[in-house]
Design an enzyme around this catalytic site. Structure first.
Site, PDB file in Angstrom:
ATOM      1  N   ARG A 146       0.788  -1.077   0.028  1.00  0.00           N
ATOM      2  CA  ARG A 146      -0.032   0.071   0.111  1.00  0.00           C
ATOM      3  C   ARG A 146       0.987   1.165   0.086  1.00  0.00           C
ATOM      4  NH1 ARG A 146       2.343   1.941   3.574  1.00  0.00           N
ATOM      5  NH2 ARG A 146       0.711   3.607   3.706  1.00  0.00           N
ATOM      6  N   GLY A 147       0.275   2.440  -0.059  1.00  0.00           N
ATOM      7  CA  GLY A 147       1.237   3.768  -0.410  1.00  0.00           C
ATOM      8  C   GLY A 147       1.043   3.974  -1.808  1.00  0.00           C
ATOM      9  N   ALA A 148       0.975   4.998  -2.124  1.00  0.00           N
ATOM     10  CA  ALA A 148       0.648   5.775  -3.515  1.00  0.00           C
ATOM     11  C   ALA A 148       2.019   5.144  -4.503  1.00  0.00           C
ATOM     12  CB  ALA A 148       0.785   7.473  -3.687  1.00  0.00           C
ATOM     13  N   ARG A 182      -7.645   0.321  -6.846  1.00  0.00           N
ATOM     14  CA  ARG A 182      -7.556   1.311  -6.011  1.00  0.00           C
ATOM     15  C   ARG A 182      -7.708   2.350  -6.618  1.00  0.00           C
ATOM     16  NH1 ARG A 182      -4.147   1.270  -0.643  1.00  0.00           N
ATOM     17  NH2 ARG A 182      -6.038   2.347  -0.154  1.00  0.00           N
ATOM     18  N   GLN A 237      -1.979   2.921   9.763  1.00  0.00           N
ATOM     19  CA  GLN A 237      -0.643   2.796   9.307  1.00  0.00           C
ATOM     20  C   GLN A 237       0.385   3.743   9.864  1.00  0.00           C
ATOM     21  OE1 GLN A 237      -3.682   3.491   7.542  1.00  0.00           O
ATOM     22  NE2 GLN A 237      -3.665   2.904   5.651  1.00  0.00           N
ATOM     23  N   ASP A 248      -1.716  11.216  -2.263  1.00  0.00           N
ATOM     24  CA  ASP A 248      -2.185  10.159  -3.118  1.00  0.00           C
ATOM     25  C   ASP A 248      -2.520  10.692  -4.420  1.00  0.00           C
ATOM     26  OD1 ASP A 248      -2.419   7.648  -1.158  1.00  0.00           O
ATOM     27  OD2 ASP A 248      -2.854   9.362   0.072  1.00  0.00           O
ATOM     28  N   ASN A 255      -5.064  13.001   0.596  1.00  0.00           N
ATOM     29  CA  ASN A 255      -4.078  12.084   1.365  1.00  0.00           C
ATOM     30  C   ASN A 255      -5.160  11.298   2.414  1.00  0.00           C
ATOM     31  OD1 ASN A 255      -1.531  11.227   2.126  1.00  0.00           O
ATOM     32  ND2 ASN A 255      -1.997  12.253   4.104  1.00  0.00           N
ATOM     33  N   LYS A 256      -4.676  10.632   3.270  1.00  0.00           N
ATOM     34  CA  LYS A 256      -5.157   9.689   4.083  1.00  0.00           C
ATOM     35  C   LYS A 256      -6.327  10.519   4.863  1.00  0.00           C
ATOM     36  CE  LYS A 256      -4.965   5.942   4.262  1.00  0.00           C
ATOM     37  NZ  LYS A 256      -5.990   5.160   3.467  1.00  0.00           N
TER      38      LYS A 256
HETATM   39  O1  MRU Z   1      -2.452   2.629   3.089  1.00  0.00           O
HETATM   40  P1  MRU Z   1      -2.965   3.497   1.906  1.00  0.00           P
HETATM   41  O2  MRU Z   1      -2.234   2.954   0.481  1.00  0.00           O
HETATM   42  O3  MRU Z   1      -4.487   3.408   2.037  1.00  0.00           O
HETATM   43  O4  MRU Z   1      -2.647   4.950   2.248  1.00  0.00           O
HETATM   44  C1  MRU Z   1      -2.260   5.645   1.175  1.00  0.00           C
HETATM   45  C2  MRU Z   1      -0.871   6.287   1.953  1.00  0.00           C
HETATM   46  O5  MRU Z   1       0.173   5.838   2.015  1.00  0.00           O
HETATM   47  C3  MRU Z   1      -1.356   7.527   2.536  1.00  0.00           C
HETATM   48  O6  MRU Z   1      -2.478   8.394   2.186  1.00  0.00           O
HETATM   49  C4  MRU Z   1      -0.180   8.345   2.604  1.00  0.00           C
HETATM   50  O7  MRU Z   1      -0.117   9.364   3.395  1.00  0.00           O
HETATM   51  C5  MRU Z   1       0.227   8.827   1.065  1.00  0.00           C
HETATM   52  S1  MRU Z   1       1.855   8.782   0.535  1.00  0.00           S
HETATM   53  C6  MRU Z   1       2.052   7.245   0.023  1.00  0.00           C
END
Ligand code: MRU
Length: 387
Positions: A71-73, A111, A225, A266, A276-277
């Site tokens: 996971r992670g962008a 996603r 996370q 993201d 973002n998250k």
């Molecule tokens: O764990 P995810 O894939 O749902 O979350 C995405 C992220 O990693 C975050 O939003 C992060 O802060 C963005 S940077 C990769």
């Protein structure tokens, strides 16, 4: 521009940041005599167990992205690129193009919010389309293109660290060497990319440069996370940190306990609105109210040049409500268990991301420098997108 940065590179920062039990890792790489296996770190087991997993088919890559083994962008972008490489290996001679288009569609559907994923898949398709020749040559072209995407991610994240370092250094100078307190949300460290990370890359660079710093880590419900991944990463690198409940940041900012906020992203529009998250927007509001600089760190693959208004246009992933109704963790006897935290019949909603409008952002830390969060500011660094 970059030669200036290279001179200031902290000594330890020239190598990868990802050190697990004394061994260097990236989050994804190829294995096998014919490079036929994509190996990943299983993020579902962190922080309690470190395990790598082998993905041998594009379907396995799809599942790994969808179910958040990766996971992670940036990392889902790289995983999708390697997935396209596996798809090329699986594709039939006569149906090569058709099979790849089907794989591209399938991977893009995993996603919806992070733009890195679609960006990587489209880059792979373009690389394959421009490659004439036999099937074996196309497969090799796919491998090279996937490796280039992963390597590009590493280099971008490394440069983000070096640009962001200067803002942390400036904060340290303002504080005359007293500890700089940085708040971050979710995980935008090396686990979320191929190496280094975005929001945490400046933190690692500053720490390696000897700047006294400390990180407040938002736990980041519902998938935690921050608690599971950011805490594990920072602990592994020796960076001082404290885990805080998601709702604590505003209080800390009111009491002068946060010098800057750095988050990842993201998807960022050409005007600088940043998805973002979920929960990031609330931190940005609190930062604005309290005069705390709020930075968003991203590589160029996170920009969506076709979007302007983030609130109107960025698709927000809604995930399974069970993630909100439950928590996963380690029991006293070391088992990983998931438990329900609300009445069995309670309904829940689970939006994965929110959008922070550009007006709340102090700067966008990119691999080309720090952009003012406006179309004009962004295009100064990316003039080729000026259409
Ligand atoms: O764990 P995810 O894939 O749902 O979350 C995405 C992220 O990693 C975050 O939003 C992060 O802060 C963005 S940077 C990769």
């Amino acid at each position: 521009m970059f030669s200036n940065l290279i001179l200031k590179t902290p000594r330890c920062y020239t190598a990868s940041t990802m050190n697990v039990n004394g061994r260097r890792y990236r989050t994804i790489w190829l294995e096998g005599p014919d490079h036929g296996v994509v190996r990943i770190i299983n993020q579902l087991l962190l922080p309690h167990h470190f395990e790598t997993l082998d993905l041998r088919t594009v379907e396995a890559v799809r599942r790994a992205i969808k179910d958040m083994y990766v996971r992670g962008a940036g990392l889902i972008g790289a995983a999708a690129a390697y997935g396209m490489y596996l798809a090329a290996r699986e594709a039939g001679e006569a149906s090569f193009e058709e099979d790849l288009l089907a794989a591209a569609k399938m991977l893009k559907n995993t996603r919806p919010t992070a733009s890195n994923l679609a960006c990587a898949v489209d880059t792979m398709l373009a690389a394959l389309r421009s490659r004439q020749g036999k099937r074996a040559q196309k497969i090799e072209a796919a491998r090279l293109a996937a490796e280039a995407i992963a390597e590009g991610d590493v280099q971008s994240c490394r440069n983000i660290g070096l640009y962001g370092l200067e803002r942390i250094r400036a904060a340290a100078e303002r504080k005359k060497g007293e500890t700089v307190h940085i708040l971050t949300h979710c995980n935008a460290g090396w686990l979320a990319f191929v190496d280094y990370g975005t929001a945490l890359s400046p933190v690692y660079a500053a720490f390696d440069a000897g700047i006294a710093l400390h990180v407040w880590i938002d736990e980041t419900r519902p998938r935690n996370q921050g608690a599971a991944l950011t805490a594990w990463e920072l602990g592994g690198h020796g960076v001082p940190h404290d885990l805080i409940p998601d709702n604590a940041g505003g209080h800390l900012m009111q009491h002068g306990m946060v010098d800057l906020v750095i988050t990842g992203a993201d998807r960022v529009t050409r005007r600088g609105d940043a998805a973002n998250k979920i929960g990031t927007y609330l931190k940005a509001l609190a930062a604005k109210e309290n005069g705390v600089p709020f930075y968003v760190a991203l590589p160029s693959s996170t920009f969506d040049w076709n979007m302007s208004d983030g609130l109107e246009e960025i698709p927000i992933e809604e995930r399974d409500a069970e993630e909100v109704r439950c928590m996963t963790g380690k029991t006293a006897d070391g088992r990983i268990e998931t438990v329900r935290i609300c009445p069995d019949s309670t309904p829940a909603r689970n939006w994965g991301f929110d959008v922070t409008p550009a007006r709340y952002i102090t700067g966008l830390i990119t691999e080309r420098g720090i952009a003012e969060p406006s179309e004009q500011g962004i295009l100064k660094l990316y003039p080729e997108q000026n259409s």
